[in-house]
Design a protein around this motif. Structure first.
Motif, PDB file in Angstrom:
ATOM      1  N   ASP A 177      -0.530  -6.777   7.266  1.00  0.00           N
ATOM      2  CA  ASP A 177       0.451  -5.700   7.397  1.00  0.00           C
ATOM      3  C   ASP A 177       1.052  -5.467   6.016  1.00  0.00           C
ATOM      4  N   ILE A 178       0.921  -4.244   5.521  1.00  0.00           N
ATOM      5  CA  ILE A 178       1.445  -3.905   4.195  1.00  0.00           C
ATOM      6  C   ILE A 178       2.593  -2.918   4.369  1.00  0.00           C
ATOM      7  N   THR A 179       3.777  -3.316   3.945  1.00  0.00           N
ATOM      8  CA  THR A 179       4.957  -2.469   4.063  1.00  0.00           C
ATOM      9  C   THR A 179       5.099  -1.620   2.802  1.00  0.00           C
ATOM     10  N   VAL A 180       5.141  -0.312   3.011  1.00  0.00           N
ATOM     11  CA  VAL A 180       5.190   0.638   1.894  1.00  0.00           C
ATOM     12  C   VAL A 180       6.528   1.364   1.935  1.00  0.00           C
ATOM     13  N   LYS A 181       7.266   1.306   0.847  1.00  0.00           N
ATOM     14  CA  LYS A 181       8.584   1.950   0.780  1.00  0.00           C
ATOM     15  C   LYS A 181       8.509   3.409   0.348  1.00  0.00           C
ATOM     16  N   ASP A 182       7.393   3.808  -0.211  1.00  0.00           N
ATOM     17  CA  ASP A 182       7.203   5.198  -0.634  1.00  0.00           C
ATOM     18  C   ASP A 182       6.045   5.802   0.164  1.00  0.00           C
ATOM     19  N   PRO A 183       6.348   6.580   1.222  1.00  0.00           N
ATOM     20  CA  PRO A 183       5.274   7.138   2.055  1.00  0.00           C
ATOM     21  C   PRO A 183       4.238   7.943   1.270  1.00  0.00           C
ATOM     22  N   LYS A 184       4.624   8.539   0.141  1.00  0.00           N
ATOM     23  CA  LYS A 184       3.684   9.336  -0.635  1.00  0.00           C
ATOM     24  C   LYS A 184       2.578   8.493  -1.273  1.00  0.00           C
ATOM     25  N   SER A 185       2.801   7.191  -1.369  1.00  0.00           N
ATOM     26  CA  SER A 185       1.818   6.327  -2.025  1.00  0.00           C
ATOM     27  C   SER A 185       0.826   5.707  -1.053  1.00  0.00           C
ATOM     28  N   HIS A 219      -4.527  -8.774  -5.187  1.00  0.00           N
ATOM     29  CA  HIS A 219      -4.281  -8.656  -6.635  1.00  0.00           C
ATOM     30  C   HIS A 219      -4.226  -7.190  -7.051  1.00  0.00           C
ATOM     31  N   ALA A 220      -5.145  -6.372  -6.523  1.00  0.00           N
ATOM     32  CA  ALA A 220      -5.181  -4.951  -6.878  1.00  0.00           C
ATOM     33  C   ALA A 220      -3.956  -4.215  -6.353  1.00  0.00           C
ATOM     34  N   LEU A 221      -3.523  -4.552  -5.152  1.00  0.00           N
ATOM     35  CA  LEU A 221      -2.327  -3.906  -4.589  1.00  0.00           C
ATOM     36  C   LEU A 221      -1.081  -4.251  -5.395  1.00  0.00           C
ATOM     37  N   LYS A 222      -0.980  -5.502  -5.811  1.00  0.00           N
ATOM     38  CA  LYS A 222       0.163  -5.907  -6.631  1.00  0.00           C
ATOM     39  C   LYS A 222       0.146  -5.190  -7.973  1.00  0.00           C
ATOM     40  N   ALA A 223      -1.064  -4.902  -8.485  1.00  0.00           N
ATOM     41  CA  ALA A 223      -1.195  -4.225  -9.778  1.00  0.00           C
ATOM     42  C   ALA A 223      -0.695  -2.786  -9.719  1.00  0.00           C
ATOM     43  N   ILE A 224      -0.712  -2.164  -8.529  1.00  0.00           N
ATOM     44  CA  ILE A 224      -0.213  -0.781  -8.431  1.00  0.00           C
ATOM     45  C   ILE A 224       1.222  -0.737  -7.881  1.00  0.00           C
ATOM     46  N   GLY A 225       1.885  -1.902  -7.820  1.00  0.00           N
ATOM     47  CA  GLY A 225       3.304  -1.908  -7.504  1.00  0.00           C
ATOM     48  C   GLY A 225       3.697  -2.410  -6.132  1.00  0.00           C
ATOM     49  N   VAL A 226       2.727  -2.836  -5.317  1.00  0.00           N
ATOM     50  CA  VAL A 226       3.075  -3.383  -4.002  1.00  0.00           C
ATOM     51  C   VAL A 226       3.595  -4.801  -4.203  1.00  0.00           C
ATOM     52  N   ARG A 227       4.793  -5.071  -3.712  1.00  0.00           N
ATOM     53  CA  ARG A 227       5.397  -6.387  -3.901  1.00  0.00           C
ATOM     54  C   ARG A 227       4.733  -7.410  -2.985  1.00  0.00           C
ATOM     55  N   GLY A 250      -1.768   6.895   0.673  1.00  0.00           N
ATOM     56  CA  GLY A 250      -3.166   7.205   0.418  1.00  0.00           C
ATOM     57  C   GLY A 250      -3.739   6.390  -0.727  1.00  0.00           C
ATOM     58  N   ASN A 251      -2.985   6.262  -1.796  1.00  0.00           N
ATOM     59  CA  ASN A 251      -3.436   5.488  -2.953  1.00  0.00           C
ATOM     60  C   ASN A 251      -3.587   4.012  -2.609  1.00  0.00           C
ATOM     61  N   ILE A 252      -2.663   3.507  -1.759  1.00  0.00           N
ATOM     62  CA  ILE A 252      -2.745   2.100  -1.361  1.00  0.00           C
ATOM     63  C   ILE A 252      -3.990   1.856  -0.508  1.00  0.00           C
ATOM     64  N   TYR A 253      -4.285   2.776   0.395  1.00  0.00           N
ATOM     65  CA  TYR A 253      -5.507   2.669   1.179  1.00  0.00           C
ATOM     66  C   TYR A 253      -6.731   2.609   0.270  1.00  0.00           C
ATOM     67  N   ASP A 254      -6.807   3.561  -0.652  1.00  0.00           N
ATOM     68  CA  ASP A 254      -7.985   3.636  -1.515  1.00  0.00           C
ATOM     69  C   ASP A 254      -8.123   2.396  -2.385  1.00  0.00           C
ATOM     70  N   THR A 255      -7.011   1.908  -2.896  1.00  0.00           N
ATOM     71  CA  THR A 255      -7.042   0.704  -3.730  1.00  0.00           C
ATOM     72  C   THR A 255      -7.514  -0.495  -2.927  1.00  0.00           C
ATOM     73  N   ALA A 256      -7.032  -0.611  -1.688  1.00  0.00           N
ATOM     74  CA  ALA A 256      -7.439  -1.730  -0.831  1.00  0.00           C
ATOM     75  C   ALA A 256      -8.933  -1.680  -0.548  1.00  0.00           C
ATOM     76  N   LYS A 305     -13.996   8.732  -3.605  1.00  0.00           N
ATOM     77  CA  LYS A 305     -13.491   9.152  -4.905  1.00  0.00           C
ATOM     78  C   LYS A 305     -12.177   9.909  -4.773  1.00  0.00           C
ATOM     79  N   ALA A 306     -11.983  10.617  -3.643  1.00  0.00           N
ATOM     80  CA  ALA A 306     -10.759  11.380  -3.438  1.00  0.00           C
ATOM     81  C   ALA A 306      -9.700  10.487  -2.798  1.00  0.00           C
ATOM     82  N   VAL A 307      -8.418  10.779  -3.107  1.00  0.00           N
ATOM     83  CA  VAL A 307      -7.330  10.015  -2.506  1.00  0.00           C
ATOM     84  C   VAL A 307      -7.234  10.363  -1.023  1.00  0.00           C
ATOM     85  N   THR A 308      -7.183   9.331  -0.190  1.00  0.00           N
ATOM     86  CA  THR A 308      -7.122   9.542   1.248  1.00  0.00           C
ATOM     87  C   THR A 308      -5.851  10.304   1.612  1.00  0.00           C
ATOM     88  N   PRO A 309      -5.952  11.461   2.280  1.00  0.00           N
ATOM     89  CA  PRO A 309      -4.746  12.218   2.645  1.00  0.00           C
ATOM     90  C   PRO A 309      -4.096  11.638   3.899  1.00  0.00           C
TER      91      PRO A 309
END
Length: 221
Positions: A105-113, A63-71, A115-121, A199-203
């Motif tokens: 397995d989570i497919t991410v189309k924007d590599p820059k996101s 639910h949280a991943l979908k809220a930040i735009g993961v389809r 770190g944020n997806i990791y932290d949200t998960a 607290k910091a975004v995973t690099p």
């Protein structure tokens, strides 16, 4: 009257002399797709409790991943396992509980996101990280560029050989054979890690993808 028969003389054509070389072309590019493998592990004495807790945390993560735009179609179950846990003390195997593991397995189309997806998960239930795969959504255009470079490389090699030996090389090959080479896709080590919220975004540093093509070319002289 005697007839005379004349057999035409068959003259063999001189064998074509050739130079055979191998050419290689390489394209280095950045990935446009990342596949993250992570999941939820829960433990309980009762298997039903372990399952219920795992489902609760996994659903919260999704639910949280979908809220930040993961389809939703980009979140796939990679594995789902239930393991009994035993205590082997005193030479006996006593069942002490169960471990449930749900890996995605989570497919991410924007590599820059990533770190944020990791932290949200992690903040919403994930506690296992396995590996990251860096990929290209469409490798073919890059491979074609590498293939073109491989042909040019083969021609350059043949020219150098001919010049060195003083041979009258024809720079158009009479045969070119493509040798398939799988692209090299860098990955982080496939190890299991336990995640903790931060607290910091995973690099996450994206790695280059190396695509290589190889050909064998035969040039006459």
């Amino acid at each position: 009257m005697m007839q005379e028969w004349y057999m035409p003389i068959q003259r063999s054509k001189p064998a074509v002399k050739t130079i055979t070389v191998t050419g290689q072309g390489t394209i280095i590019t950045k990935p446009d797709t990342v596949i993250i493998t992570l999941g939820v592990r829960t433990e309980h004495k009762n298997v039903h409790e372990a399952l219920a807790e795992n489902a609760k945390r996994a659903n919260a993560m999704i639910h949280a991943l979908k809220a930040i735009g993961v389809r939703e179609e980009n979140i796939d179950t990679a594995s789902f396992s239930i393991y009994p846990k035993y205590d082997y003390s005193n030479g006996n195997a006593a069942l002490i509980g169960y471990e449930v593991e749900h890996i995605f397995d989570i497919t991410v189309k924007d590599p820059k996101s990533v770190g944020n997806i990791y932290d949200t998960a992690v903040q919403n239930g994930a506690n296992i990280a396995r590996h990251i795969q860096f990929r290209l959504a469409n490798e073919q255009p890059y491979y074609q560029q590498a293939l073109s470079l491989a042909v040019k490389n083969a021609k350059e090699k043949a020219i150098v050989i001919a010049r060195t030996l003083g041979l009258p090389l024809h720079d158009i090959p009479i045969q070119v054979t493509e040798e398939s080479v799988a692209p090299s896709i860098p990955r982080t080590p496939s190890s299991i890690a336990t995640l903790a919220a931060s607290k910091a975004v995973t690099p996450i540093q994206t790695q280059d993808i190396i695509i290589t093509a190889t050909v064998q070319a035969v040039f006459p002289y």
